[in-house]
Design a protein around this motif. Structure first.
Motif, PDB file in Angstrom:
ATOM      1  N   CYS A  17      14.993  54.997  45.361  1.00  0.00           N
ATOM      2  CA  CYS A  17      15.894  55.061  44.199  1.00  0.00           C
ATOM      3  C   CYS A  17      15.753  53.817  43.323  1.00  0.00           C
ATOM      4  CB  CYS A  17      17.333  55.199  44.700  1.00  0.00           C
ATOM      5  SG  CYS A  17      18.496  55.619  43.408  1.00  0.00           S
ATOM      6  N   THR A  69      28.228  56.550  44.658  1.00  0.00           N
ATOM      7  CA  THR A  69      28.206  57.273  43.383  1.00  0.00           C
ATOM      8  C   THR A  69      27.701  58.688  43.659  1.00  0.00           C
ATOM      9  OG1 THR A  69      25.908  56.764  42.833  1.00  0.00           O
ATOM     10  CG2 THR A  69      27.556  55.128  42.173  1.00  0.00           C
ATOM     11  N   PRO A  70      28.141  59.648  42.851  1.00  0.00           N
ATOM     12  CA  PRO A  70      27.663  61.025  43.061  1.00  0.00           C
ATOM     13  C   PRO A  70      26.136  61.111  43.012  1.00  0.00           C
ATOM     14  CG  PRO A  70      29.509  60.995  41.539  1.00  0.00           C
ATOM     15  CD  PRO A  70      29.133  59.559  41.787  1.00  0.00           C
ATOM     16  N   ASN A  71      25.524  60.349  42.110  1.00  0.00           N
ATOM     17  CA  ASN A  71      24.074  60.471  41.958  1.00  0.00           C
ATOM     18  C   ASN A  71      23.310  59.896  43.155  1.00  0.00           C
ATOM     19  OD1 ASN A  71      21.830  61.339  40.351  1.00  0.00           O
ATOM     20  ND2 ASN A  71      21.360  59.177  40.070  1.00  0.00           N
ATOM     21  N   TYR A  72      23.788  58.754  43.695  1.00  0.00           N
ATOM     22  CA  TYR A  72      23.092  58.183  44.866  1.00  0.00           C
ATOM     23  C   TYR A  72      23.272  59.098  46.076  1.00  0.00           C
ATOM     24  CZ  TYR A  72      21.266  54.846  48.235  1.00  0.00           C
ATOM     25  OH  TYR A  72      20.509  54.246  49.225  1.00  0.00           O
ATOM     26  N   LYS A  78      23.634  62.291  45.898  1.00  0.00           N
ATOM     27  CA  LYS A  78      22.758  63.437  45.640  1.00  0.00           C
ATOM     28  C   LYS A  78      21.310  63.076  46.026  1.00  0.00           C
ATOM     29  CE  LYS A  78      23.339  65.194  41.485  1.00  0.00           C
ATOM     30  NZ  LYS A  78      22.964  65.354  40.061  1.00  0.00           N
ATOM     31  N   HIS A  79      20.901  61.853  45.665  1.00  0.00           N
ATOM     32  CA  HIS A  79      19.561  61.373  46.008  1.00  0.00           C
ATOM     33  C   HIS A  79      19.374  61.364  47.526  1.00  0.00           C
ATOM     34  CE1 HIS A  79      16.020  58.812  46.180  1.00  0.00           C
ATOM     35  NE2 HIS A  79      16.686  57.952  46.924  1.00  0.00           N
ATOM     36  N   LYS A 131      18.990  64.838  48.788  1.00  0.00           N
ATOM     37  CA  LYS A 131      17.709  65.430  48.373  1.00  0.00           C
ATOM     38  C   LYS A 131      16.554  64.942  49.273  1.00  0.00           C
ATOM     39  CE  LYS A 131      14.798  65.620  44.307  1.00  0.00           C
ATOM     40  NZ  LYS A 131      14.501  64.857  43.104  1.00  0.00           N
TER      41      LYS A 131
END
Ligand code: SF4
Length: 183
Positions: A56, A71-74, A76-77, A80
């Motif tokens: 990331c 965070t939502p994005n981390y 999500k990462h 994934k």
């Protein structure tokens, strides 16, 4: 010769300390030969997870605290990059393999199992006159890192129950004891 169908899932930097934040990777590498010998002697297959921070933020990242990764994005990462490993775990289990443990890294904001680092970090660094005060808020707390949290959730969502254990390179003996308890 009978093949013992057992595997262990290892945090990326257990095998590759070069992935760590710089302060830690210029330190001496962990002396894991004894651990590897135990795994090899017991015919435990090893799967190395990807490093969620390097994939990331890369190698030039600063050290972070857990709050910065919440965070939502981390998250999500993290989900994934674990997805493809989850599929492999499912395939091994379906074929009668046992996953003896997932090994995290004690104190990591991403990969800690029982301990992670916390602090009131964030904001501008270069012009912050309160920087030392902010940095001094760092502390180790009893909690999971974000990657381990997401792995735990995904395993639970799929009905898979595997023990998680922490690795601390300054306590190889303690880790070996934990490992032997599950062999
Ligand atoms: S603890 Fe996790 S996030 Fe940190 S370097 Fe190791 S594998 Fe990467």
């Amino acid at each position: 010769m009978e093949c013992k169908n057992r595997l262990i899932i290892l945090a990326h930097c257990f095998l590759n300390e070069k992935s760590k934040v710089k302060k830690y990777c210029i330190d001496h590498d962990a002396n894991i030969e004894e651990v590897l010998k135990i795994l090899l002697d017991n015919e435990i297959g090893m799967i190395q997870l990807p490093c969620p921070e390097i994939t990331c933020y890369g190698l030039r990242r600063w050290g972070h605290v857990k709050e910065q990764f919440c965070t939502p994005n981390y998250r999500k990462h993290c989900r994934k990059i674990f997805e493809i490993y989850l599929e492999q775990i499912q395939e091994y289990i379906k074929n009668d393999y046992e996953i003896i443990a997932i090994v995290g890294i004690e104190g990591s904001p991403s990969c800690g199992v029982n301990k992670t680092c916390s602090g009131e970090w964030g904001g501008e660094i270069s012009s912050n006159s309160n920087l030392n005060k902010i940095l001094s808020t760092i502390r180790e707390i009893e909690d999971k890192g974000v990657f381990i949290e997401e792995i735990g959730k995904m395993m639970k969502e799929n009905g898979i129950n595997v023990p998680f254990i922490d690795f601390n390179k300054n306590d190889i003996k303690g880790f070996i004891e934990k490992l032997k308890a599950i062999l």
